[in-house]
Design an enzyme around this catalytic site. Structure first.
Site, PDB file in Angstrom:
ATOM      1  N   LEU A  49       0.816  -1.218   0.000  1.00 46.92           N
ATOM      2  CA  LEU A  49       0.000   0.000   0.000  1.00 46.92           C
ATOM      3  C   LEU A  49       0.852   1.270   0.000  1.00 46.92           C
ATOM      4  O   LEU A  49       0.353   2.354  -0.259  1.00 46.92           O
ATOM      5  CB  LEU A  49      -0.955   0.011   1.192  1.00 46.92           C
ATOM      6  CG  LEU A  49      -2.218  -0.836   1.045  1.00 46.92           C
ATOM      7  CD1 LEU A  49      -3.080  -0.758   2.292  1.00 46.92           C
ATOM      8  CD2 LEU A  49      -3.026  -0.421  -0.183  1.00 46.92           C
ATOM      9  N   ARG A  50       2.130   1.136   0.345  1.00 47.51           N
ATOM     10  CA  ARG A  50       3.124   2.236   0.219  1.00 47.51           C
ATOM     11  C   ARG A  50       2.984   3.378   1.226  1.00 47.51           C
ATOM     12  O   ARG A  50       3.824   4.271   1.221  1.00 47.51           O
ATOM     13  CB  ARG A  50       3.109   2.837  -1.193  1.00 47.51           C
ATOM     14  CG  ARG A  50       3.312   1.851  -2.318  1.00 47.51           C
ATOM     15  CD  ARG A  50       4.624   1.117  -2.224  1.00 47.51           C
ATOM     16  NE  ARG A  50       4.928   0.395  -3.450  1.00 47.51           N
ATOM     17  CZ  ARG A  50       5.717  -0.661  -3.498  1.00 47.51           C
ATOM     18  NH1 ARG A  50       6.285  -1.128  -2.409  1.00 47.51           N
ATOM     19  NH2 ARG A  50       5.958  -1.261  -4.634  1.00 47.51           N
TER      20      ARG A  50
ATOM     21  N   HIS B  53       9.687 -14.110   2.052  1.00 51.32           N
ATOM     22  CA  HIS B  53      10.189 -13.670   0.741  1.00 51.32           C
ATOM     23  C   HIS B  53      11.442 -14.499   0.522  1.00 51.32           C
ATOM     24  O   HIS B  53      12.463 -14.256   1.154  1.00 51.32           O
ATOM     25  CB  HIS B  53      10.497 -12.171   0.771  1.00 51.32           C
ATOM     26  CG  HIS B  53      11.177 -11.672  -0.465  1.00 51.32           C
ATOM     27  ND1 HIS B  53      10.546 -10.876  -1.396  1.00 51.32           N
ATOM     28  CD2 HIS B  53      12.435 -11.846  -0.938  1.00 51.32           C
ATOM     29  CE1 HIS B  53      11.386 -10.596  -2.384  1.00 51.32           C
ATOM     30  NE2 HIS B  53      12.541 -11.160  -2.127  1.00 51.32           N
TER      31      HIS B  53
ATOM     32  N   HIS C 274       4.866 -15.340  -3.221  1.00 48.90           N
ATOM     33  CA  HIS C 274       5.182 -15.366  -4.665  1.00 48.90           C
ATOM     34  C   HIS C 274       6.144 -16.480  -5.114  1.00 48.90           C
ATOM     35  O   HIS C 274       7.211 -16.216  -5.670  1.00 48.90           O
ATOM     36  CB  HIS C 274       5.694 -14.010  -5.141  1.00 48.90           C
ATOM     37  CG  HIS C 274       6.658 -13.287  -4.228  1.00 48.90           C
ATOM     38  ND1 HIS C 274       7.774 -13.871  -3.698  1.00 48.90           N
ATOM     39  CD2 HIS C 274       6.644 -12.016  -3.772  1.00 48.90           C
ATOM     40  CE1 HIS C 274       8.417 -12.986  -2.952  1.00 48.90           C
ATOM     41  NE2 HIS C 274       7.755 -11.852  -2.982  1.00 48.90           N
TER      42      HIS C 274
ATOM     43  N   ASP D  49       0.708  -9.499  -5.135  1.00 49.73           N
ATOM     44  CA  ASP D  49       1.974  -8.760  -4.974  1.00 49.73           C
ATOM     45  C   ASP D  49       1.844  -7.389  -5.643  1.00 49.73           C
ATOM     46  O   ASP D  49       2.785  -6.914  -6.301  1.00 49.73           O
ATOM     47  CB  ASP D  49       3.170  -9.539  -5.532  1.00 49.73           C
ATOM     48  CG  ASP D  49       4.505  -8.958  -5.032  1.00 49.73           C
ATOM     49  OD1 ASP D  49       4.477  -7.988  -4.242  1.00 49.73           O
ATOM     50  OD2 ASP D  49       5.558  -9.467  -5.427  1.00 49.73           O
TER      51      ASP D  49
ATOM     52  N   HIS E 250       4.531   1.433  -8.618  1.00 48.60           N
ATOM     53  CA  HIS E 250       5.696   2.314  -8.743  1.00 48.60           C
ATOM     54  C   HIS E 250       5.345   3.407  -9.735  1.00 48.60           C
ATOM     55  O   HIS E 250       4.625   3.165 -10.711  1.00 48.60           O
ATOM     56  CB  HIS E 250       6.915   1.546  -9.266  1.00 48.60           C
ATOM     57  CG  HIS E 250       7.438   0.512  -8.317  1.00 48.60           C
ATOM     58  ND1 HIS E 250       8.067   0.838  -7.129  1.00 48.60           N
ATOM     59  CD2 HIS E 250       7.420  -0.844  -8.356  1.00 48.60           C
ATOM     60  CE1 HIS E 250       8.421  -0.279  -6.503  1.00 48.60           C
ATOM     61  NE2 HIS E 250       8.018  -1.317  -7.211  1.00 48.60           N
TER      62      HIS E 250
HETATM   63  O1  DOR Z   1       8.545  -7.107  -7.371  1.00 48.82           O
HETATM   64  C1  DOR Z   1       8.504  -6.879  -6.175  1.00 48.82           C
HETATM   65  N1  DOR Z   1       8.152  -5.674  -5.698  1.00 48.82           N
HETATM   66  N2  DOR Z   1       8.839  -7.860  -5.319  1.00 48.82           N
HETATM   67  C2  DOR Z   1       8.951  -7.632  -4.002  1.00 48.82           C
HETATM   68  O2  DOR Z   1       9.233  -8.555  -3.285  1.00 48.82           O
HETATM   69  C3  DOR Z   1       8.757  -6.280  -3.458  1.00 48.82           C
HETATM   70  C4  DOR Z   1       7.889  -5.470  -4.315  1.00 48.82           C
HETATM   71  C5  DOR Z   1       7.912  -4.014  -3.976  1.00 48.82           C
HETATM   72  O3  DOR Z   1       7.815  -3.647  -2.804  1.00 48.82           O
HETATM   73  O4  DOR Z   1       7.982  -3.188  -4.913  1.00 48.82           O
END
Ligand code: DOR
Length: 426
Positions: A65-66, A181, A234, A307, A311
């Protein structure tokens, strides 16, 4: 206000129901389920679900969720809107925020913000180690009191096996799930793509399957040693899956998830240095992808989790080795799952088990993941036939990083209902 959903196909693998049933929601719960046309509810808001499938609300065990810290990628508000648009009524959010969710203050912040701004249920995961640094344990007990449902350093591996053992022991005491992970970070090194032909042809450093499998094997052994509940995030390789299958056979308390991108794509998607196909673990070979499909079919894989890793474009539209890992996944999960149903890899009932019933069971959410009188009125209603061509502007997430742009996707969410309230409608 009561809500009556009628004329739909009600499908709930948890209770074995599959047929034309109407459903009444009252006071946030499922109040009545009866054959089509049998519920008379004066004054209820009516949803006509003709041609649609009504299932227990989807539960995503793996969302980023960032917030706090990376609000330019996603916030609790936009992330839960994305979840609702994808049919998810509950999501589990990972700890790799800034500050990291490694103490009760951050957990409380997330829980409070989710109540204020979230439109679906949010269940936080706390970090295993302080600052995700893999050196000392986070405040697991205090975070448990504040509402975490599990612990994970997702995005990183706890490389110190002694610390991981301690984390599992603590987690067992608190009845928490430990989400692994699995990536040997020394072996994966700077690998930003699967080690193999495509990596070689593109001249990119690869990460071998073994980097994942070593930690899958280690964490299974540590779960066996401690008796804690382990969940492998994952999972992406054939051998990793075989390790989980063997462990389950021995009675180890281990479950696992796969993502829609790992069962849909291979490392071929990276050709052209496509950063939208860059993620950790990386997309693997066709042999691995087919093994994951078999695992989904035969029951070794417990969960489909997104997942969801938003970004911003300035973090993705850069040189391949510099680009951020991950894709947004909440709004494409159902359609990618339905591709497996269309290809007769799995049944629709099995898909719902993977998206809802099993996550609820693994997380111990007793009133979710099933359609029964008295259970929470968290429901997903979708049209399994309706098509759409995916365009970034359709996404509700703040970020649009997906390799599925321009794909023709089948299956659209018509209503997402949380606690008897409609939280999404296209
Ligand atoms: O692709 C991924 N992005 N794998 C992860 O384990 C973390 C995640 C992220 O937080 O961007």
């Amino acid at each position: 206000m009561n809500l009556l959903i009628k004329n739909g196909r009600l499908l709930d693998p948890a209770t074995g129901q599959d047929g034309l049933f109407d459903l009444l929601c009252a006071k946030g719960k499922i109040a009545q389920v009866a054959p089509k046309g049998k519920i008379k509810s004066e004054g209820a808001t009516v949803i006509d679900a003709t041609g649609c499938v009504l299932t227990p609300g989807f539960i995503d065990m793996h969302t980023h969720l960032r917030e706090p810290g990376f609000e330019h990628k996603e916030t609790i508000e936009t992330g839960t809107q994305s979840a609702a648009a994808g049919g998810f009524t509950s999501i589990v959010c990972m700890a790799n925020t800034n500050p990291v969710n490694d103490n009760a203050v951050i957990t409380e912040f997330i829980v409070r913000k989710a109540k204020e701004k979230g439109i679906v249920n949010v269940f936080p995961i706390g970090a295993i180690s302080r600052g995700l640094e893999g050196k000392s344990l986070a405040d697991i007990g205090q975070m448990t009191e504040a509402g975490i449902v599990g612990i994970s350093d997702d995005g990183h591996t706890v490389m110190n096996s002694a610390l991981m053992r301690k984390a599992l022991q603590y987690a067992k005491g608190f009845n928490l799930l430990v989400v692994s992970h699995a990536e040997d970070e020394n072996l994966s090194g700077h690998g930003s793509i699967n080690e193999g032909l495509v990596a070689t042809e593109l001249g990119l450093p690869g990460s071998p399957n073994a980097a994942e499998e070593i930690i899958v094997a280690r964490d299974i052994l540590l779960a066996e040693l401690t008796g804690a509940k382990l969940h492998i995030a994952h999972l992406s390789t054939r051998v990793g899956l075989e390790l989980v299958a063997a462990a389950k056979k021995r009675g180890v308390t281990v479950t696992c998830e796969v993502t829609p991108h790992h069962f849909t794509l291979t490392d071929e998607a990276v050709r052209g240095y496509n950063t939208q196909a860059k993620m950790r673990p990386p997309l693997r070979s066709e042999e691995d992808r087919l093994a994951l499909c078999r695992g989904l079919k035969d029951g070794i894989i417990d969960v489909i989790a997104t997942d969801h890793a938003p970004h911003a474009s300035f973090e993705k539209e850069v040189e391949f080795t510099e680009a951020a890992n991950g894709i947004v996944g909440l709004e494409t999960a159902l359609s990618l799952g339905l591709r497996l149903v269309q290809a007769k890899v799995i049944s629709l009932a099995r898909l719902i088990e993977l998206l809802s019933c099993n996550p609820a069971r693994i997380l111990g959410l007793k009133e979710k993941g099933r359609i029964a009188v008295g259970a929470d009125a968290d429901l997903t209603l979708f049209d399994p036939e309706k098509k759409r061509k995916l365009e970034p502007r359709m996404l509700h997430s703040k970020s649009h990083n997906t390799p599925f742009n321009d794909w023709e996707l089948t299956g659209t969410i018509q209503y997402t209902i949380v606690g008897g309230n409609v939280v999404y409608q296209p």
